[in-house]
Design a protein around this motif. Structure first.
Motif, PDB file in Angstrom:
ATOM      1  N   VAL A 141     -78.556  39.252-100.259  1.00 23.08           N
ATOM      2  CA  VAL A 141     -77.380  38.514-100.708  1.00 23.08           C
ATOM      3  C   VAL A 141     -77.649  37.026-100.551  1.00 23.08           C
ATOM      4  O   VAL A 141     -78.424  36.615 -99.685  1.00 23.08           O
ATOM      5  N   GLN A 142     -77.018  36.223-101.391  1.00 22.20           N
ATOM      6  CA  GLN A 142     -77.164  34.781-101.277  1.00 22.20           C
ATOM      7  C   GLN A 142     -76.287  34.245-100.155  1.00 22.20           C
ATOM      8  O   GLN A 142     -75.264  34.851 -99.801  1.00 22.20           O
ATOM      9  N   ALA A 185     -83.895  40.241 -85.538  1.00 15.11           N
ATOM     10  CA  ALA A 185     -84.692  39.492 -86.492  1.00 15.11           C
ATOM     11  C   ALA A 185     -86.159  39.592 -86.099  1.00 15.11           C
ATOM     12  O   ALA A 185     -86.477  39.840 -84.928  1.00 15.11           O
ATOM     13  N   PRO A 186     -87.069  39.383 -87.038  1.00 14.22           N
ATOM     14  CA  PRO A 186     -88.504  39.473 -86.728  1.00 14.22           C
ATOM     15  C   PRO A 186     -88.889  38.545 -85.581  1.00 14.22           C
ATOM     16  O   PRO A 186     -88.537  37.366 -85.580  1.00 14.22           O
ATOM     17  N   GLY A 187     -89.580  39.090 -84.603  1.00 17.74           N
ATOM     18  CA  GLY A 187     -90.057  38.299 -83.486  1.00 17.74           C
ATOM     19  C   GLY A 187     -89.013  37.963 -82.446  1.00 17.74           C
ATOM     20  O   GLY A 187     -89.296  37.220 -81.496  1.00 17.74           O
ATOM     21  N   LYS A 188     -87.820  38.501 -82.613  1.00 17.49           N
ATOM     22  CA  LYS A 188     -86.734  38.216 -81.662  1.00 17.49           C
ATOM     23  C   LYS A 188     -86.232  39.501 -81.011  1.00 17.49           C
ATOM     24  O   LYS A 188     -86.450  40.599 -81.518  1.00 17.49           O
ATOM     25  N   GLU A 189     -85.535  39.333 -79.899  1.00 14.22           N
ATOM     26  CA  GLU A 189     -84.953  40.485 -79.223  1.00 14.22           C
ATOM     27  C   GLU A 189     -83.697  40.954 -79.970  1.00 14.22           C
ATOM     28  O   GLU A 189     -83.058  40.180 -80.682  1.00 14.22           O
ATOM     29  N   ARG A 190     -83.374  42.199 -79.743  1.00 14.36           N
ATOM     30  CA  ARG A 190     -82.145  42.747 -80.320  1.00 14.36           C
ATOM     31  C   ARG A 190     -80.948  42.054 -79.677  1.00 14.36           C
ATOM     32  O   ARG A 190     -80.892  41.912 -78.451  1.00 14.36           O
ATOM     33  N   ASN A 224     -68.806  38.238 -93.912  1.00 13.55           N
ATOM     34  CA  ASN A 224     -68.477  37.204 -94.903  1.00 13.55           C
ATOM     35  C   ASN A 224     -69.180  35.894 -94.561  1.00 13.55           C
ATOM     36  O   ASN A 224     -69.654  35.713 -93.433  1.00 13.55           O
ATOM     37  N   SER A 225     -69.232  35.009 -95.528  1.00 14.70           N
ATOM     38  CA  SER A 225     -69.853  33.689 -95.330  1.00 14.70           C
ATOM     39  C   SER A 225     -71.226  33.818 -94.694  1.00 14.70           C
ATOM     40  O   SER A 225     -71.555  33.132 -93.712  1.00 14.70           O
ATOM     41  N   LEU A 226     -72.026  34.692 -95.243  1.00 16.47           N
ATOM     42  CA  LEU A 226     -73.335  34.969 -94.660  1.00 16.47           C
ATOM     43  C   LEU A 226     -74.249  33.760 -94.724  1.00 16.47           C
ATOM     44  O   LEU A 226     -74.197  32.957 -95.670  1.00 16.47           O
ATOM     45  N   LYS A 227     -75.084  33.639 -93.692  1.00 11.63           N
ATOM     46  CA  LYS A 227     -76.020  32.535 -93.564  1.00 11.63           C
ATOM     47  C   LYS A 227     -77.441  33.090 -93.489  1.00 11.63           C
ATOM     48  O   LYS A 227     -77.634  34.234 -93.068  1.00 11.63           O
ATOM     49  N   PRO A 228     -78.440  32.296 -93.846  1.00 17.23           N
ATOM     50  CA  PRO A 228     -79.831  32.782 -93.734  1.00 17.23           C
ATOM     51  C   PRO A 228     -80.168  33.258 -92.323  1.00 17.23           C
ATOM     52  O   PRO A 228     -80.949  34.209 -92.169  1.00 17.23           O
ATOM     53  N   GLU A 229     -79.587  32.659 -91.323  1.00 19.79           N
ATOM     54  CA  GLU A 229     -79.866  33.068 -89.936  1.00 19.79           C
ATOM     55  C   GLU A 229     -79.252  34.415 -89.575  1.00 19.79           C
ATOM     56  O   GLU A 229     -79.516  34.940 -88.494  1.00 19.79           O
ATOM     57  N   ASP A 230     -78.457  34.990 -90.469  1.00 22.40           N
ATOM     58  CA  ASP A 230     -77.930  36.344 -90.265  1.00 22.40           C
ATOM     59  C   ASP A 230     -78.944  37.405 -90.707  1.00 22.40           C
ATOM     60  O   ASP A 230     -78.708  38.602 -90.500  1.00 22.40           O
ATOM     61  N   THR A 231     -80.044  36.977 -91.308  1.00 19.86           N
ATOM     62  CA  THR A 231     -81.069  37.917 -91.750  1.00 19.86           C
ATOM     63  C   THR A 231     -81.650  38.682 -90.566  1.00 19.86           C
ATOM     64  O   THR A 231     -82.098  38.089 -89.583  1.00 19.86           O
ATOM     65  N   VAL A 244     -80.469  37.387 -96.180  1.00 20.97           N
ATOM     66  CA  VAL A 244     -79.622  36.354 -96.769  1.00 20.97           C
ATOM     67  C   VAL A 244     -80.525  35.223 -97.253  1.00 20.97           C
ATOM     68  O   VAL A 244     -81.227  34.593 -96.455  1.00 20.97           O
ATOM     69  N   SER A 245     -80.498  34.971 -98.541  1.00 25.27           N
ATOM     70  CA  SER A 245     -81.338  33.921 -99.111  1.00 25.27           C
ATOM     71  C   SER A 245     -80.571  32.609 -99.179  1.00 25.27           C
ATOM     72  O   SER A 245     -79.357  32.586 -99.361  1.00 25.27           O
TER      73      SER A 245
END
Length: 123
Positions: free
Chosen positions: A12-13, A40-45, A84-91, A121-122
């Motif tokens: 999603v954008q 996220a990749p390389g991060k803890e849950r 809602n209001s998704l951000k790239p950091e929500d990937t 989120v792109s």
């Protein structure tokens, strides 16, 4: 043992919305606190949101407060995460989890996990 199956992830954008679902295969779904975590990749849950047995108690991570809403339908053995209001950091890969404890934001509280669903989120 509770089997959990997530769905609803996708690409999603930024600024867009997604709704995740998690169906539980258990007769006593109403006895479980449910939660969403993400990794996220390389991060803890990390904790995202949790909801109590009857849905009266909820808690959110500060990073998603005001944008995400957790809800549940005990008749359908399903918990939802409206994003809602998704951000790239929500990937991240989003995981559904269940526990018989009351609302808890700690990974260690949860002994039942789904396989996860990817949210991208792109920008």
């Amino acid at each position: 043992q509770v089997q959990l199956v997530e769905s609803g992830g996708g690409l999603v954008q930024a600024g867009g919305s997604l709704r995740l679902s998690c169906v539980a295969s258990v007769r006593t779904f109403g006895a479980y606190t449910m939660a969403w975590f993400r990794q996220a990749p390389g991060k803890e849950r990390e904790f995202v949101a949790t909801i109590s047995w009857a849905g009266g108690g909820t808690s959110y991570a500060d990073s998603v407060k005001g944008r995400f809403t957790i809800s549940r339908d005990n008749a359908k053995n399903t918990v939802y995460l409206q994003m809602n209001s998704l951000k790239p950091e929500d990937t991240a890969v989003y995981y559904c989890a269940a526990t018989t404890l009351y609302v808890c934001s700690n990974v260690g509280c949860y002994g039942n996990w789904g396989q996860g669903t990817q949210v991208t989120v792109s920008s």
